[in-house]
Design a protein around this motif. Structure first.
Motif, PDB file in Angstrom:
ATOM      1  N   GLY A  32       1.032  -1.091   0.155  1.00 22.07           N
ATOM      2  CA  GLY A  32       0.065   0.020   0.262  1.00 22.07           C
ATOM      3  C   GLY A  32       0.823   0.762   0.377  1.00 22.07           C
ATOM      4  O   GLY A  32       1.750   1.101   0.846  1.00 22.07           O
ATOM      5  N   PHE A  33       0.383   2.460  -0.554  1.00 20.53           N
ATOM      6  CA  PHE A  33       0.941   3.075  -0.615  1.00 20.53           C
ATOM      7  C   PHE A  33       1.295   3.921   0.237  1.00 20.53           C
ATOM      8  O   PHE A  33       2.472   4.035   0.813  1.00 20.53           O
ATOM      9  CB  PHE A  33       0.250   4.932  -1.764  1.00 20.53           C
ATOM     10  N   TRP A  34       0.289   4.216   1.662  1.00 21.03           N
ATOM     11  CA  TRP A  34       1.045   5.216   2.830  1.00 21.03           C
ATOM     12  C   TRP A  34       1.400   4.761   3.932  1.00 21.03           C
ATOM     13  O   TRP A  34       2.390   4.989   4.333  1.00 21.03           O
ATOM     14  CB  TRP A  34      -0.281   5.465   3.006  1.00 21.03           C
ATOM     15  N   PRO A  35       1.799   2.911   3.515  1.00 22.37           N
ATOM     16  CA  PRO A  35       1.949   2.085   4.800  1.00 22.37           C
ATOM     17  C   PRO A  35       3.759   2.467   3.980  1.00 22.37           C
ATOM     18  O   PRO A  35       4.274   2.515   4.744  1.00 22.37           O
ATOM     19  CB  PRO A  35       2.126   1.089   4.871  1.00 22.37           C
ATOM     20  N   MET A  36       3.845   2.440   3.081  1.00 21.47           N
ATOM     21  CA  MET A  36       5.505   2.268   2.196  1.00 21.47           C
ATOM     22  C   MET A  36       6.069   3.769   2.671  1.00 21.47           C
ATOM     23  O   MET A  36       6.698   4.319   2.734  1.00 21.47           O
ATOM     24  CB  MET A  36       5.283   1.963   0.544  1.00 21.47           C
ATOM     25  N   PHE A  37       5.158   4.952   1.736  1.00 20.67           N
ATOM     26  CA  PHE A  37       5.279   6.371   2.513  1.00 20.67           C
ATOM     27  C   PHE A  37       5.612   6.350   3.877  1.00 20.67           C
ATOM     28  O   PHE A  37       6.849   7.291   4.151  1.00 20.67           O
ATOM     29  CB  PHE A  37       4.454   7.190   2.304  1.00 20.67           C
ATOM     30  N   TRP A  38       5.510   5.595   4.626  1.00 22.02           N
ATOM     31  CA  TRP A  38       5.342   6.550   6.427  1.00 22.02           C
ATOM     32  C   TRP A  38       6.836   5.865   6.321  1.00 22.02           C
ATOM     33  O   TRP A  38       7.434   6.196   7.546  1.00 22.02           O
ATOM     34  CB  TRP A  38       4.200   5.923   6.652  1.00 22.02           C
ATOM     35  N   THR A  39       7.184   4.791   6.005  1.00 16.37           N
ATOM     36  CA  THR A  39       8.291   3.583   6.846  1.00 16.37           C
ATOM     37  C   THR A  39       9.453   4.352   5.609  1.00 16.37           C
ATOM     38  O   THR A  39      10.176   4.747   6.735  1.00 16.37           O
ATOM     39  CB  THR A  39       7.876   2.434   5.460  1.00 16.37           C
ATOM     40  N   ALA A  40       9.217   4.902   4.475  1.00 13.41           N
ATOM     41  CA  ALA A  40      10.465   5.548   3.647  1.00 13.41           C
ATOM     42  C   ALA A  40      10.370   6.571   4.757  1.00 13.41           C
ATOM     43  O   ALA A  40      11.578   6.990   5.045  1.00 13.41           O
ATOM     44  CB  ALA A  40      10.113   5.791   2.544  1.00 13.41           C
TER      45      ALA A  40
ATOM     46  N   LEU B 293       8.525   9.622  -3.464  1.00  6.72           N
ATOM     47  CA  LEU B 293       9.125   8.826  -4.637  1.00  6.72           C
ATOM     48  C   LEU B 293       9.434   7.242  -4.065  1.00  6.72           C
ATOM     49  O   LEU B 293       9.506   5.942  -4.985  1.00  6.72           O
ATOM     50  CB  LEU B 293      10.321   9.365  -5.034  1.00  6.72           C
ATOM     51  N   THR B 294       9.990   6.704  -2.989  1.00  5.19           N
ATOM     52  CA  THR B 294      10.022   5.049  -2.442  1.00  5.19           C
ATOM     53  C   THR B 294       8.471   4.656  -2.476  1.00  5.19           C
ATOM     54  O   THR B 294       8.011   3.634  -3.207  1.00  5.19           O
ATOM     55  CB  THR B 294      10.556   5.260  -1.219  1.00  5.19           C
ATOM     56  N   ALA B 295       7.452   5.566  -2.591  1.00  2.17           N
ATOM     57  CA  ALA B 295       6.173   4.406  -2.237  1.00  2.17           C
ATOM     58  C   ALA B 295       5.958   4.819  -4.027  1.00  2.17           C
ATOM     59  O   ALA B 295       5.199   3.065  -4.432  1.00  2.17           O
ATOM     60  CB  ALA B 295       5.574   5.234  -1.748  1.00  2.17           C
ATOM     61  N   GLY B 296       6.010   5.612  -4.747  1.00  2.00           N
ATOM     62  CA  GLY B 296       5.758   5.273  -5.956  1.00  2.00           C
ATOM     63  C   GLY B 296       6.381   4.571  -6.551  1.00  2.00           C
ATOM     64  O   GLY B 296       5.501   3.431  -7.507  1.00  2.00           O
ATOM     65  N   ILE B 297       7.197   4.346  -6.960  1.00  3.98           N
ATOM     66  CA  ILE B 297       8.445   2.981  -6.962  1.00  3.98           C
ATOM     67  C   ILE B 297       8.332   1.876  -6.775  1.00  3.98           C
ATOM     68  O   ILE B 297       8.168   0.694  -7.378  1.00  3.98           O
ATOM     69  CB  ILE B 297       9.827   3.735  -7.167  1.00  3.98           C
TER      70      ILE B 297
END
Length: 165
Positions: free
Chosen positions: A81-89, A156-160
């Motif tokens: 998921g976008f938001w979990p990946m976003f917050w991790t990065a 960037l990280t979540a999008g890729i």
């Protein structure tokens, strides 16, 4: 979000990032004047083409490697998921930022004395640890990184990361 994995990866990324930057800084201290305030840059001798290439080499190898590490880390941790990946990065970049603030902006400058000072401004009062932290370190790492750089890397990280899943 896997907090344990995020914090461990962030600490590992911070250590890698800061050691890498420290090596580049120790090799050619004057080339890093481009990261300091304009008033200090104007007093120092101009940066040569080789010194600019030195810093660009660091930028263009370090930041893509960190972003790739973040993407692979979220993938291996099973974060979807976008938001979990976003917050991790975002959290990992904040840990890198805090490591940079403590290790590079405070400890390394304090412990190396005049060795890391740019040519032409060796005696400038900016290099006092308290002055450097108040004029550059704290505003950069407690305002600029959390508001601009960490979200940018998170997006960037979540999008890729979403594109490769």
């Amino acid at each position: 979000m896997n907090w344990y994995r995020t914090i461990l990866d962030g600490v590992a990324m911070s250590a890698t990032f800061n050691c890498y930057v420290a090596v580049f800084w120790l090799l050619k201290p004057h080339s890093f004047i481009v990261m300091f305030p304009k008033s200090l840059q104007k007093k120092a001798r101009p940066v040569t083409k080789a010194e600019r290439r030195h810093v660009n080499l660091m930028y263009f190898t370090l930041y893509p490697a960190i972003v790739i590490w973040m993407i692979l880390s979220t993938y291996e941790a099973g974060i979807h998921g976008f938001w979990p990946m976003f917050w991790t990065a975002y959290v990992e970049m904040m840990l890198i930022s805090l490591g940079d603030l403590f290790f590079l902006d405070y400890l390394l400058l304090k412990k190396t004395g005049r060795r890391l000072r740019a040519e032409g401004v060796e005696d400038d009062p900016f290099y006092e640890p308290k002055n450097e932290l108040m004029k550059l370190g704290l505003p950069e790492h407690l305002v600029l990184w959390p508001v601009l750089f960490c979200p940018l890397v998170g997006f960037l990280t979540a999008g890729i990361g979403l594109l490769i899943r």
